[in-house]
Design an enzyme around this catalytic site. Structure first.
Site, PDB file in Angstrom:
ATOM      1  N   LYS A   1       0.805  -1.220   0.000  1.00 39.77           N
ATOM      2  CA  LYS A   1       0.000   0.000   0.000  1.00 39.77           C
ATOM      3  C   LYS A   1       0.843   1.278   0.000  1.00 39.77           C
ATOM      4  CE  LYS A   1      -4.155  -2.057   2.019  1.00 39.77           C
ATOM      5  NZ  LYS A   1      -5.202  -1.946   3.056  1.00 39.77           N
TER       6      LYS A   1
ATOM      7  N   ASP B   1     -10.258   2.409   2.458  1.00 37.87           N
ATOM      8  CA  ASP B   1     -10.342   1.592   3.670  1.00 37.87           C
ATOM      9  C   ASP B   1     -11.096   2.286   4.795  1.00 37.87           C
ATOM     10  OD1 ASP B   1      -9.033  -0.670   2.718  1.00 37.87           O
ATOM     11  OD2 ASP B   1      -7.056   0.058   3.315  1.00 37.87           O
TER      12      ASP B   1
ATOM     13  N   ASP C   1       7.977   1.627  18.021  1.00 35.81           N
ATOM     14  CA  ASP C   1       7.660   2.952  18.541  1.00 35.81           C
ATOM     15  C   ASP C   1       7.756   4.029  17.476  1.00 35.81           C
ATOM     16  OD1 ASP C   1       7.394   1.633  20.917  1.00 35.81           O
ATOM     17  OD2 ASP C   1       9.217   2.443  21.835  1.00 35.81           O
TER      18      ASP C   1
END
Length: 282
Positions: free
Chosen positions: A67, A103, A155
């Site tokens: 994507k 989406d 993170d």
């Protein structure tokens, strides 16, 4: 004259329900089309897309893991694709590929329409910061949620998604070590595979589940069972898999390509009657 050619491109992709869904949409609206699944490894995406275009391909749905790369190759991006940085819908033009992302719209339409969810004012936990999470996060904010907490294994990706969303008053990056201390949520969305196995890759505290909390897994079929089972055992009010989102994002892609939006409910109902055939998420 052969019908226009479409595809879903991903890796792996043999499980995809997209060919079935788009065939049903075409039949519903009397639109002839050909829709195939193309398996392309990460280092072969560009070549596979070029070959598809050379064979007359005019539109493609893009699934994991392509994507972000799909967004990078586009000559033009819709406002929502530009905002999320990932593309799941490509349209061939005279100058190249235009990109969009359906989406988030698909998820919100499924939750608010099919499942009667009111997203306004809700405190939401989003597990994941990859392509699936990027695609749905802006739509959740636009739907009026109060706060979006993002937790991801990496993170740096958590921080990058929070920064890209650009709403520090509502978007809060957190880390795995925080899961036991960040309180409870009205809505929890699993946008990653880490909580979809029964092998204990991720142990989630039940304290995340507030009274009347609803829990969503963007996967469907067997892929959604472990996470949604945890949610039910922890006291979730409603548990929802990603089948409805898959159908609704496909309906929006169909509208982009053909100019008319099909009725997703009939296809959703047909798929629900054959749940044993469902595998994993697009």
């Amino acid at each position: 004259m052969s019908p226009p050619r479409f595809a879903v491109i991903g890796h792996p992709v043999s499980h995809s329900l997209s060919p079935f869904i788009h065939a049903r949409f075409g039949r519903q609206l009397g639109i002839e089309l050909e829709y195939v699944a193309i398996d392309a490894a990460p280092d072969n995406f560009d070549a596979s897309l070029a070959a598809f275009a050379a064979e007359g391909g005019v539109g493609a749905n893009i699934t994991l893991p392509h994507k972000q790369r799909a967004a990078a190759i586009c000559g033009n991006l819709s406002e929502r694709a530009r905002r999320v940085g990932v593309v799941n819908t490509l349209t061939r033009t005279a100058t190249g590929w235009d990109g969009d992302n359906t989406d988030g719209l698909g998820l919100v339409r499924d939750l608010t329409g099919r499942h009667g969810q009111d997203l306004r004012g809700r405190k939401v936990l989003l597990l994941g910061a990859g392509g699936a999470a990027q695609g749905v996060a802006p739509a959740l904010l636009d739907a009026g949620i109060a706060d979006l907490f993002i937790v991801n294994r990496t993170d740096a990706r958590t921080d990058a998604l929070a920064d890209a969303l650009g709403e520090p008053d509502r978007v809060h990056p957190r880390y795995f070590n925080d899961l036991g201390s960040i309180g409870s949520f009205d809505l929890i969305i699993n946008a990653t595979s880490i909580a979809r196995t029964a092998t204990g890759e991720l142990v989630l505290p039940g304290s995340l589940i507030a009274p009347r909390c609803d829990v969503v897994d963007l996967g469907y079929g067997d892929a959604a069972i472990p996470f949604l089972s945890w949610a039910r055992a922890s006291g979730a009010d409603h548990t929802i898999d990603g089948l409805g989102m898959l159908v609704e994002q496909a309906a929006e892609s169909f509208r982009i390509w053909h100019g008319v939006r099909p009725d997703g409910d009939a296809v959703y109902d047909e798929l629900r009657t054959h749940e044993s055939t469902l595998a994993t998420a697009d």
